[in-house]
Design an enzyme around this catalytic site. Sequence first.
Site, PDB file in Angstrom:
ATOM      1  N   GLU A 205      90.414  42.198  87.445  1.00 43.44           N
ATOM      2  CA  GLU A 205      90.966  42.623  88.737  1.00 43.44           C
ATOM      3  C   GLU A 205      92.477  42.475  88.790  1.00 43.44           C
ATOM      4  OE1 GLU A 205      91.296  38.322  89.163  1.00 43.44           O
ATOM      5  OE2 GLU A 205      89.864  39.643  88.188  1.00 43.44           O
TER       6      GLU A 205
ATOM      7  N   HIS B 191      90.756  38.312  83.584  1.00 43.18           N
ATOM      8  CA  HIS B 191      90.616  38.778  84.957  1.00 43.18           C
ATOM      9  C   HIS B 191      90.830  40.286  85.037  1.00 43.18           C
ATOM     10  CE1 HIS B 191      90.265  35.086  87.457  1.00 43.18           C
ATOM     11  NE2 HIS B 191      90.696  34.530  86.337  1.00 43.18           N
TER      12      HIS B 191
ATOM     13  N   CYS C 166      85.572  34.539  84.351  1.00 44.44           N
ATOM     14  CA  CYS C 166      86.277  33.261  84.196  1.00 44.44           C
ATOM     15  C   CYS C 166      85.308  32.083  84.303  1.00 44.44           C
ATOM     16  CB  CYS C 166      87.424  33.159  85.194  1.00 44.44           C
ATOM     17  SG  CYS C 166      88.713  31.983  84.679  1.00 44.44           S
TER      18      CYS C 166
END
Length: 378
Positions: free
Chosen positions: A357, A355, A272
Amino acid sequence: MVPLKPIYIYLENGLLLEGKSFGAEGTRVGEIVFNTSMTGYQEIVTDPSYAGQFVTFTMPEIGNVGCNRQDMESKAAWCKGIIVRQYQAEPSNFRSEEPLHELLKRFDVLGICDVDTRFLTKTLREEGAMMMIASTEICEKEELARLLADAPHISEVNYIEAVSTKEPYEHTTGRYDPRAFRYNDAPKPKANIVALDFGVKRNILNELTEAGMHVEVVPNSVEAETLIERYEKGDIDGVFLSNGPGDPLILKKEREKIAKLIEAKVPMFGICLGHQLLSIAHGYDTYKLKFGHHGGNHPVKNVGTGAVEITAQNHNYNVPDTITEIAEVTHTNLFDGTIEGVRYKESPILSVQHHPEASPGPHESRYVFGEFLKMIER
């Protein structure tokens, strides 16, 4: 039931709305965006990348499952406020430890409900993300407009100084196991990395550890020379550049620091904001999207395998297409064709805009953490 007081919203396009307040009280100025995630409001509220922003949830009812310590993505809630259609003050979930309004009040975040969020979202899609002011104290349109005009724009504020850790620390847990109601113990590490904290989410650190890396989190103020010296001594094997809030183009010190790491050939991985700063440090400035990508349902194509991954996203800025002069595109966004991931041709560096995760969101992209470890090992 939580008592609801009137709260007034004024957008920079001249729109004035009235809602009900269920969080902190006061007057706040920030940028308004919308998030399309169906779940995970606590993770979103506690994501440091939302510092300086109001988050409009397209999911019509928020608060159903309450909040708990395990789902905190950082030590606090960082957004200016949240805007929802309907707030549920009495959660029904065995994991709930407190209702959402208590978390918002503890961290001084506005909660706004009884607003037509569908209308707000359509406004942002048509006109783009914009600045707004919300207040439980002021209802006059002219006064709200004056305060908004006098406040700094989000692109002028360095929120990293507030969200970054002040002291280094080791992160020693893996991802959360919902069956055991605990975080996994860290596996035996295969590499040592430093995570530069621009506003890192806890689950990113969990995934780095789970992938087989010993993670030391350091403040954004750490000098490049310190990291380069540690890399050359063999103390660390690479550097992770975290997510974070705000406009990356105002982060001059971070750009210069990363440029030095690039020159020293330190292996790096960015997510990001880290992805954007790598582009800027290479000389390719980012640009702002009309209303950004915020949600847990964005399709991304893995260019190498052809697979489509449903991803979590939270960003208003993007790297330019000209980055292909020095980097190979690894992932693209299937909504608008923007770049979602790159691997640099002349440096041991890879980065993604989405993202991997999740938290909240799907887990189809978590393999990227393993790609970072493979790059370090090579």
